[in-house]
Design a protein around this motif. Structure first.
Motif, short mmCIF file in Angstrom:
data_model
loop_
_atom_site.label_atom_id
_atom_site.label_comp_id
_atom_site.label_asym_id
_atom_site.label_seq_id
_atom_site.Cartn_x
_atom_site.Cartn_y
_atom_site.Cartn_z
N TYR A 197 62.18 -10.46 -32.40
CA TYR A 197 61.62 -9.15 -31.99
C TYR A 197 62.98 -8.42 -31.72
O TYR A 197 64.10 -8.54 -31.70
N GLU A 198 62.88 -6.97 -31.43
CA GLU A 198 63.75 -6.03 -31.29
C GLU A 198 63.51 -4.87 -30.55
O GLU A 198 62.31 -4.40 -30.50
N GLY B 36 49.39 -3.59 -20.47
CA GLY B 36 50.66 -3.46 -21.07
C GLY B 36 51.56 -4.45 -20.42
O GLY B 36 52.82 -4.05 -20.33
N GLU C 168 61.01 0.34 -36.07
CA GLU C 168 62.32 -0.27 -35.99
C GLU C 168 62.19 -1.52 -34.85
O GLU C 168 63.05 -1.99 -34.90
N TYR C 169 61.24 -1.38 -34.19
CA TYR C 169 61.17 -2.40 -33.15
C TYR C 169 59.85 -3.28 -33.43
O TYR C 169 59.11 -2.97 -33.77
N GLU C 170 60.03 -4.35 -32.70
CA GLU C 170 58.85 -5.20 -32.90
C GLU C 170 58.75 -6.13 -31.34
O GLU C 170 59.94 -6.72 -31.02
N PHE C 171 57.69 -6.16 -30.82
CA PHE C 171 57.68 -7.05 -29.64
C PHE C 171 55.95 -7.88 -29.60
O PHE C 171 55.43 -7.77 -30.54
N VAL C 172 55.72 -8.42 -28.28
CA VAL C 172 54.27 -8.89 -28.07
C VAL C 172 53.42 -7.73 -28.59
O VAL C 172 52.50 -8.20 -29.44
N PHE C 173 53.45 -6.45 -28.14
CA PHE C 173 52.55 -5.52 -28.46
C PHE C 173 53.54 -4.58 -29.39
O PHE C 173 54.41 -4.73 -29.45
N LEU D 8 55.18 -1.52 -30.10
CA LEU D 8 55.82 -0.69 -29.39
C LEU D 8 55.86 0.69 -29.85
O LEU D 8 55.99 1.18 -30.90
N MET D 9 56.20 1.49 -28.44
CA MET D 9 56.07 2.98 -28.73
C MET D 9 57.50 3.44 -28.71
O MET D 9 58.20 2.92 -27.89
N GLY E 160 66.78 -3.27 -16.32
CA GLY E 160 66.03 -3.70 -17.45
C GLY E 160 64.87 -2.57 -17.45
O GLY E 160 63.59 -3.02 -18.02
N VAL F 226 62.80 0.57 -19.07
CA VAL F 226 62.74 1.20 -20.42
C VAL F 226 61.59 2.23 -20.27
O VAL F 226 60.22 1.98 -20.02
N ASN G 111 59.51 4.80 -22.44
CA ASN G 111 59.25 4.72 -23.83
C ASN G 111 58.21 5.57 -24.21
O ASN G 111 57.84 5.87 -25.30
N PRO H 269 56.92 4.13 -18.71
CA PRO H 269 56.97 2.89 -19.47
C PRO H 269 55.74 2.30 -20.27
O PRO H 269 54.64 2.70 -19.48
N GLN H 270 55.95 1.87 -21.34
CA GLN H 270 54.67 1.22 -21.90
C GLN H 270 54.26 -0.12 -21.37
O GLN H 270 53.24 -0.41 -21.07
N LEU H 271 55.60 -0.79 -21.23
CA LEU H 271 55.20 -2.29 -20.72
C LEU H 271 55.47 -2.23 -19.30
O LEU H 271 56.41 -1.86 -18.57
N ASN H 272 54.69 -3.20 -18.54
CA ASN H 272 54.75 -3.40 -17.08
C ASN H 272 54.99 -2.30 -16.36
O ASN H 272 55.62 -2.00 -15.58
#
Lengths: 531, 531
Positions: free
Chosen positions: A227-228, A272, B226-231, B233-234, B272, B274, B276, B300-303
């Motif tokens: 991941y990144e 999310g 350019e990014y990748e995670f569990v969901f 990503l925006m 931590g 972000v 986005n 944020p998109q996550l959490n």
């Protein structure tokens, strides 16, 4: 960058009940001058709790940890301390011996390792004499050099499996088996371990008829390679090695051939929410349970403002990933068949940990022993059910909230609903009330001892709901009712109700009942101007 | 998956002052039966606010939007509505005409586009007659088909630049220039636009001496490549095209040759955090400002549990990325030279938006007009400074909190500290007090009108601090003091102080002063038993 925090409070599930320290009176252990009580080990017979701290090991009575049975000290020599300090470490904090490994070696011996002023060393502790045997084994790969670094270990048939760092700098992570006849380790390479933070390890035994080897599981968080994002991303992992592994050939000599790791997923896609930092793991084994279950506690790495989550994994679900998922060589593990189980879902029978009666927690300053639940503190059936505590149930026969593991006799008729549905509770009319006499013109305060943080207080007078914030009435401490300027019309029955919403149902309980009588003080004024 | 929310409340910065609707009396506009007031346009002379809603356009007085000047309706024909419904869209909600583009075309005409029952259409609105000219232009690429889809547009010298979706399904995103002599568009390919959600666009003019072309900026959030995670990503983006772009040759005919995009970064690495997902953008231009500044609102998109952030970008910082950063063809933009400016940092002179006097907001049900600040509501110097409102300052001469853009004459001696440091405020001794007479044995309630949510109330009696929760005293609504069972000893001066911590300093203010006098009512009891 300006931060605004809007609906967090609305989102936050507030704990239903807050116990204050003095209300529950937990048992504590602390030895003056000793800190960092970080290694806890329960004896097989569950009579003794062994505690590894900084430069000391204690044996405490499991039923009452304030009662110390034995103690032994393992201090760093002045010579070693000086050499450690020469390397730039702190003599007062780092160059000491932090006990990190405390594992049963035999019925009469414990295997103990400490950081030993950045020279990790292991020894055998004889339980009869509670003295070290002076083995002075090299603890490299079993115990970290640095007390600040992560570590985990588990003893399997006299062989220590451990996850820690292998060098002074803490830069070389390792999962190893410390065995005289077949030592094994991970390769020092990113695909094996990438800046791991070790959390937990345990062995899962296989019965002979299964025809499979015992397996050791390691749980950790490491830097993601697959991941990144804007920051370096962390990934929680479970890794597995087989007890029968004898290592490979040529360059793989003394390296694991059975090492596999997989991503642990704990997230809620609809909101999310991603929990990718593993904090702790517990393996639940119970006689009636088909297979061991891993309970894992997570926090998020990104945007973590107090969130945490528990995700639960069946052993078979984890195994399915290892046998059916893609290998870690391929970056994605999207084909994972991991099945998630909700932590607050139906509870298996017999209930988890029915043979565990206390929770022990070590901290820098001491060890605390807490009962698993405070069932007896819930005084009504509704409160007992609304607590949604798997250890508690309402016994209509005794009209008490009872702890399941302490109760004897048949459990017939006991009421427990993990959904919080209190409709099975018998309707209880609070008949008892407190009587008060007040003088005309004065102010009355009526008490309401409400415990739930989620409940709303409703005051009723002669069965009509009172508007608490008015010239006539007020609320003290959000619970107690104030009645100003008392007159005869204020005499009567006042009831305090607790109203709590649980899954779209409102549970209403009478918490207090007061009978108020206002007495007129007949007077004859001597100063007519004030009449 | 069980969620636990711990320290969120501690983390959450609570707004200092909560204004209730009735306290500030905002001006509102709502036309019965008309919904979705989504397009707002201020006239050049700032006298008129044009509002595009569902099937209607309104002209409102900017100073008082409750005063409607003109209205015009643009409804979908029954025929079109039927055809839209045949394609599976809702006749009641989707197959209507949602005005999405409202741009000035000339001094006397507005350019208006609507979704028009999934057949986007544009027309010219004559401002003198406030009637549509019936142009009936194809709105494809200028206005979305679906009212639920994102859109943005800006008119530049009679040519409409827009970002929206180009097809019925909304699956083909496009940034285009709708021009008769040189129409241009993005290619339909992931590297150009990847599921974008358009937020804002604007033109930045270059003065001729700069020798550079005018540029149009588009702000949007899109799926990361350019990014990748569990969901999925925006990523928030800013894209730029040049006004002088004439398109390319061969396959690049009618395609932008100047299109560039970059990632907008808004994060706080130490926590931590972000942010986005871009929610809105405002371009600040002011005569004394060296260059335009972009204010961008993110979540944020996550959490995301109620977090949001404002990040501010100088035009030159954005330009530096476009001229010096890697091109988007390479996935990483780590060499970005974007410079961040804190939103609550020092404010440029002259202050932002000094010629803007109101904030207008459109919603589904209407439009609201709010003043930029409620300066006059802060009654003390400390309150005025602690509000940290860039629009407000304390005028010691008039002893009032004044709105900077409304004040006339020299600003000499005005006190404004964005840090919240109120030490420059003149010491003010509250001399006035309210006098109360109470009867012996009764209860007194003394008021304290405290506005700040961050302040602590301290009650003093004859300069000694009172313990508010005791048998003798109580707090009502966390502010007002209750004194029970009054006796002569309770007579005296009571002061309510507001204590507020600002950057490790405590600002203490006397909010209320009460003089209490307890009068004995001499009595002769007629019933000796009660004496």
């Amino acid at each position: 960058l300006a931060l605004v925090f809007g609906t967090a409070v609305a989102f936050a599930p507030i704990p239903r009940i807050t116990w204050e320290h003095r209300e529950v009176g937990l048992v504590q252990f602390h030895e003056p001058g000793i800190y960092n009580y970080s290694a806890l080990l329960m004896s097989q017979d569950e009579d003794t709790l062994y505690v590894g701290a900084r430069e000391a090991v204690f044996a405490l009575r499991a039923m009452d940890i304030s009662r110390k049975q034995h103690e032994v000290y393992w201090k760093v020599s002045e010579d070693k301390k000086a050499r450690c300090a020469e390397k730039g470490k702190s003599k007062q904090t780092e160059c000491l011996n932090y006990i990190r490994v405390l594992q049963p070696l035999s019925a009469t011996t414990l295997y103990v390792c400490g950081t030993n002023a950045f020279q990790p060393t292991c020894d055998h502790l004889d339980l009869a004499s509670f003295k070290f045997l002076g083995k002075n084994e090299d603890g490299k790969g079993r115990c970290p050099f640095d007390p600040a670094h992560s570590y985990t270990s588990v003893m399997v048939d006299g062989e220590l499996y451990s996850g820690t760092s292998y060098n002074f700098l803490g830069s070389e992570p390792i999962i190893s088996r410390n065995s005289s006849h077949s030592p094994l380790r991970t390769e020092y390479a990113i695909p094996w371990l990438n800046e791991p933070s070790f959390v937990f390890s345990d062995v899962i035994r296989r019965s002979p008829e299964e025809g499979e080897d015992d397996r050791v599981y390691f749980f950790f968080t490491e830097a993601a390679v697959e991941y990144e994002f804007v920051f370096k991303l962390m990934v929680p992992r479970v890794a597995r090695v087989c007890r029968g592994d004898q290592g490979g050939l040529r360059t793989l000599q003394k390296k694991w051939t059975s090492f596999l790791k997989a991503r642990l997923t704990c997230s809620r896609p609809d909101s999310g929410l991603v929990f990718n930092v593993l904090q702790d793991v517990f393996v639940l084994r119970a006689p009636g349970l088909k297979e061991p279950v891993f309970y894992a506690l997570f926090t998020p790495q990104l945007n973590n403002v107090g969130l945490s989550a528990v995700c639960v994994y069946n052993l078979s679900a984890v195994e399915a990933v290892f046998s059916g998922g893609k290998y870690m060589q391929s970056a994605t593990v999207e084909q994972s068949h991991t099945k998630w189980v909700r932590y607050n879902g139906p509870v298996p029978t017999p209930r988890p940990g029915a043979g565990r009666r206390f929770v022990y927690a070590g901290s820098n300053s001491g060890v605390v022993q807490a009962p698993l639940a405070f069932c007896e503190k819930h005084s009504s059936c509704a409160d007992c059910v609304l607590a949604r505590d798997p250890y508690c149930a309402w016994s209509p026969a005794t009209a008490a909230c009872v702890a399941l593991h302490q109760a004897e006799g048949p459990h017939r008729g006991w009421i427990q609903e993990m959904s919080g549905d209190a409709s099975l509770c018998p309707d209880k009319v609070k008949e008892s009330y407190r009587q008060h006499f007040f003088k005309h013109g004065g102010t009355a305060e009526l008490r309401c001892a409400l415990k739930s943080n989620l409940a709303r207080v409703v005051w009723k007078f002669q069965n009509g709901v009172l508007k608490a914030e008015s010239p006539k009435y007020g609320l003290m401490g959000r619970k107690n009712l104030l009645i100003f300027n008392l007159s005869e019309g204020d005499s009567g029955v006042y009831q305090c109700l607790s109203e709590e919403r649980v899954r779209n149902k409102t549970v209403s309980q009478v918490v207090a009942k007061h009978l108020l009588e206002v007495k007129v003080v007949p007077r004859t004024s001597a100063t007519p101007t004030l009449q």
